[in-house]
Design a protein around this motif. Structure first.
Motif, PDB file in Angstrom:
ATOM      1  N   GLY A  10       0.815  -1.203   0.000  1.00 41.51           N
ATOM      2  CA  GLY A  10       0.000   0.000   0.000  1.00 41.51           C
ATOM      3  C   GLY A  10       0.843   1.244   0.000  1.00 41.51           C
ATOM      4  N   LEU A  11       0.184   2.360   0.287  1.00 43.36           N
ATOM      5  CA  LEU A  11       0.827   3.671   0.340  1.00 43.36           C
ATOM      6  C   LEU A  11       1.036   4.056   1.796  1.00 43.36           C
ATOM      7  CD1 LEU A  11       1.715   6.393  -0.943  1.00 43.36           C
ATOM      8  CD2 LEU A  11      -0.707   7.070  -0.853  1.00 43.36           C
ATOM      9  N   VAL A  12       2.247   4.487   2.120  1.00 46.13           N
ATOM     10  CA  VAL A  12       2.560   4.875   3.488  1.00 46.13           C
ATOM     11  C   VAL A  12       3.499   6.079   3.459  1.00 46.13           C
ATOM     12  CG1 VAL A  12       4.523   3.291   3.648  1.00 46.13           C
ATOM     13  CG2 VAL A  12       3.346   4.009   5.734  1.00 46.13           C
ATOM     14  N   GLN A  13       3.419   6.913   4.472  1.00 46.13           N
ATOM     15  CA  GLN A  13       4.287   8.082   4.544  1.00 46.13           C
ATOM     16  C   GLN A  13       5.677   7.680   5.028  1.00 46.13           C
ATOM     17  OE1 GLN A  13       2.341  10.982   7.050  1.00 46.13           O
ATOM     18  NE2 GLN A  13       1.101  11.744   5.352  1.00 46.13           N
ATOM     19  N   PRO A  14       6.683   8.462   4.686  1.00 45.57           N
ATOM     20  CA  PRO A  14       8.035   8.178   5.205  1.00 45.57           C
ATOM     21  C   PRO A  14       8.029   8.091   6.725  1.00 45.57           C
ATOM     22  CG  PRO A  14       8.137   9.826   3.479  1.00 45.57           C
ATOM     23  CD  PRO A  14       6.675   9.605   3.749  1.00 45.57           C
ATOM     24  N   GLY A  15       8.752   7.091   7.236  1.00 49.81           N
ATOM     25  CA  GLY A  15       8.775   6.842   8.666  1.00 49.81           C
ATOM     26  C   GLY A  15       7.701   5.892   9.141  1.00 49.81           C
ATOM     27  N   GLY A  16       6.776   5.563   8.275  1.00 48.55           N
ATOM     28  CA  GLY A  16       5.678   4.679   8.631  1.00 48.55           C
ATOM     29  C   GLY A  16       6.056   3.211   8.554  1.00 48.55           C
ATOM     30  N   ARG A  66      15.667  -2.191  10.179  1.00 55.71           N
ATOM     31  CA  ARG A  66      14.351  -1.609   9.916  1.00 55.71           C
ATOM     32  C   ARG A  66      13.311  -2.680   9.559  1.00 55.71           C
ATOM     33  NH1 ARG A  66      13.607   1.590   5.642  1.00 55.71           N
ATOM     34  NH2 ARG A  66      15.271   0.653   4.380  1.00 55.71           N
ATOM     35  N   PHE A  67      13.734  -3.718   8.845  1.00 56.66           N
ATOM     36  CA  PHE A  67      12.821  -4.777   8.419  1.00 56.66           C
ATOM     37  C   PHE A  67      13.091  -6.045   9.226  1.00 56.66           C
ATOM     38  CE2 PHE A  67      12.148  -3.316   3.715  1.00 56.66           C
ATOM     39  CZ  PHE A  67      11.809  -2.046   4.173  1.00 56.66           C
ATOM     40  N   THR A  68      12.022  -6.807   9.452  1.00 58.37           N
ATOM     41  CA  THR A  68      12.142  -8.087  10.136  1.00 58.37           C
ATOM     42  C   THR A  68      11.347  -9.138   9.383  1.00 58.37           C
ATOM     43  OG1 THR A  68      12.360  -6.995  12.286  1.00 58.37           O
ATOM     44  CG2 THR A  68      11.805  -9.340  12.287  1.00 58.37           C
ATOM     45  N   ILE A  69      12.008 -10.242   9.049  1.00 58.79           N
ATOM     46  CA  ILE A  69      11.336 -11.348   8.374  1.00 58.79           C
ATOM     47  C   ILE A  69      11.050 -12.443   9.392  1.00 58.79           C
ATOM     48  CG2 ILE A  69      13.487 -12.509   7.694  1.00 58.79           C
ATOM     49  CD1 ILE A  69      12.054 -13.279   5.056  1.00 58.79           C
ATOM     50  N   SER A  70       9.885 -13.055   9.266  1.00 55.78           N
ATOM     51  CA  SER A  70       9.520 -14.162  10.142  1.00 55.78           C
ATOM     52  C   SER A  70       8.645 -15.128   9.351  1.00 55.78           C
ATOM     53  CB  SER A  70       8.790 -13.658  11.384  1.00 55.78           C
ATOM     54  OG  SER A  70       7.601 -12.989  11.028  1.00 55.78           O
ATOM     55  N   ARG A  71       8.502 -16.338   9.879  1.00 51.31           N
ATOM     56  CA  ARG A  71       7.667 -17.308   9.180  1.00 51.31           C
ATOM     57  C   ARG A  71       6.879 -18.158  10.170  1.00 51.31           C
ATOM     58  NH1 ARG A  71      11.755 -21.320   6.005  1.00 51.31           N
ATOM     59  NH2 ARG A  71       9.991 -22.789   5.999  1.00 51.31           N
ATOM     60  N   ASP A  72       5.725 -18.594   9.721  1.00 54.29           N
ATOM     61  CA  ASP A  72       4.870 -19.504  10.477  1.00 54.29           C
ATOM     62  C   ASP A  72       4.805 -20.799   9.672  1.00 54.29           C
ATOM     63  OD1 ASP A  72       2.765 -20.962  11.591  1.00 54.29           O
ATOM     64  OD2 ASP A  72       1.652 -19.164  12.144  1.00 54.29           O
ATOM     65  N   ASN A  83       9.543  -1.247   9.067  1.00 59.23           N
ATOM     66  CA  ASN A  83       9.440  -0.040   9.886  1.00 59.23           C
ATOM     67  C   ASN A  83      10.358   1.052   9.344  1.00 59.23           C
ATOM     68  OD1 ASN A  83       7.708  -1.465  11.661  1.00 59.23           O
ATOM     69  ND2 ASN A  83       9.442  -2.176  12.880  1.00 59.23           N
ATOM     70  N   SER A  84      10.124   2.261   9.777  1.00 59.76           N
ATOM     71  CA  SER A  84      10.953   3.405   9.360  1.00 59.76           C
ATOM     72  C   SER A  84      11.128   3.434   7.847  1.00 59.76           C
ATOM     73  CB  SER A  84      12.332   3.335  10.049  1.00 59.76           C
ATOM     74  OG  SER A  84      12.192   3.320  11.451  1.00 59.76           O
ATOM     75  N   LEU A  85      10.036   3.312   7.150  1.00 57.61           N
ATOM     76  CA  LEU A  85      10.095   3.235   5.692  1.00 57.61           C
ATOM     77  C   LEU A  85      10.592   4.535   5.082  1.00 57.61           C
ATOM     78  CD1 LEU A  85       6.882   1.140   5.166  1.00 57.61           C
ATOM     79  CD2 LEU A  85       9.132   0.568   4.225  1.00 57.61           C
ATOM     80  N   LYS A  86      11.337   4.361   3.993  1.00 54.92           N
ATOM     81  CA  LYS A  86      11.918   5.487   3.270  1.00 54.92           C
ATOM     82  C   LYS A  86      11.388   5.500   1.832  1.00 54.92           C
ATOM     83  CE  LYS A  86      16.265   4.805   5.797  1.00 54.92           C
ATOM     84  NZ  LYS A  86      17.729   4.548   5.659  1.00 54.92           N
ATOM     85  N   PRO A  87      11.417   6.635   1.177  1.00 58.29           N
ATOM     86  CA  PRO A  87      10.968   6.667  -0.224  1.00 58.29           C
ATOM     87  C   PRO A  87      11.713   5.667  -1.104  1.00 58.29           C
ATOM     88  CG  PRO A  87      11.140   8.896   0.629  1.00 58.29           C
ATOM     89  CD  PRO A  87      11.701   7.988   1.695  1.00 58.29           C
ATOM     90  N   VAL A 119       4.479  -1.460  -2.879  1.00 59.21           N
ATOM     91  CA  VAL A 119       4.716  -0.647  -1.676  1.00 59.21           C
ATOM     92  C   VAL A 119       5.197   0.715  -2.144  1.00 59.21           C
ATOM     93  CG1 VAL A 119       6.145  -0.345   0.370  1.00 59.21           C
ATOM     94  CG2 VAL A 119       5.226  -2.608  -0.186  1.00 59.21           C
ATOM     95  N   THR A 120       4.471   1.750  -1.748  1.00 57.71           N
ATOM     96  CA  THR A 120       4.834   3.113  -2.123  1.00 57.71           C
ATOM     97  C   THR A 120       5.014   3.941  -0.862  1.00 57.71           C
ATOM     98  OG1 THR A 120       3.569   2.948  -4.173  1.00 57.71           O
ATOM     99  CG2 THR A 120       4.170   5.157  -3.431  1.00 57.71           C
ATOM    100  N   VAL A 121       6.192   4.532  -0.731  1.00 62.22           N
ATOM    101  CA  VAL A 121       6.494   5.378   0.424  1.00 62.22           C
ATOM    102  C   VAL A 121       6.615   6.811  -0.077  1.00 62.22           C
ATOM    103  CG1 VAL A 121       8.022   5.769   2.385  1.00 62.22           C
ATOM    104  CG2 VAL A 121       7.758   3.449   1.440  1.00 62.22           C
ATOM    105  N   SER A 122       5.645   7.611   0.296  1.00 58.36           N
ATOM    106  CA  SER A 122       5.596   8.979  -0.217  1.00 58.36           C
ATOM    107  C   SER A 122       4.756   9.852   0.706  1.00 58.36           C
ATOM    108  CB  SER A 122       4.998   8.995  -1.620  1.00 58.36           C
ATOM    109  OG  SER A 122       4.841  10.318  -2.084  1.00 58.36           O
ATOM    110  N   SER A 123       5.136  11.131   0.757  1.00 60.72           N
ATOM    111  CA  SER A 123       4.350  12.069   1.546  1.00 60.72           C
ATOM    112  C   SER A 123       3.346  12.792   0.664  1.00 60.72           C
ATOM    113  CB  SER A 123       5.274  13.077   2.242  1.00 60.72           C
ATOM    114  OG  SER A 123       6.101  13.719   1.293  1.00 60.72           O
TER     115      SER A 123
END
Length: 123
Positions: A10-16, A66-72, A83-87, A119-123
């Motif tokens: 989806g779309l998220v703001q920087p830092g989201g 910033r990123f964490t991978i996990s599996r079930d 986390n702490s997403l950047k453009p 995934v779009t990181v934009s303000s």
């Protein structure tokens, strides 16, 4: 027949933050490894993170911390918490699943890709 389906882009703001999910379904004996790749416009697909069966996680330098991978394993599902997403994280994210199947002479490994999630990181 094996299906790999991603969700959570989806779309998220920087830092989201965003959480991606990927579920594998169909005829599965066991999963050897699962991972996430991404491809930004005009660039090659690159590894973001991977998690082998019983092994240590592997991350691209650009996402470490910033990123964490996990599996079930019970659900044949892999997750990517971002986390702490950047453009510069803007890309189509693809899930990769490597299946391990017994054969008459040993083991066979076969990889499958999902369709990708934007995934779009934009303000």
């Amino acid at each position: 027949q094996v299906q790999v389906e991603e969700s959570g882009g989806g779309l998220v703001q920087p830092g989201g933050s965003l959480r991606l999910s990927c579920a594998a379904s169909g005829t599965i004996f066991s999963i050897n490894a699962m991972g996430w790749y991404r491809q930004a416009a005009g660039k090659q697909r690159e590894l973001v993170a991977s998690i082998p069966s019983g092994g240590s996680r592997n991350y691209a330098d650009s996402v470490k911390g910033r990123f964490t991978i996990s599996r079930d394993n019970a659900k044949n599902t892999v997750y990517l918490q971002m986390n702490s997403l950047k453009p510069e994280d803007t890309a189509v994210y693809f899930c990769s699943v490597v299946l391990r199947t017994p054969t008459s002479t040993g083991w066979s490994l076969q990889g499958y890709w999902g369709q990708g999630t934007q995934v779009t990181v934009s303000s």
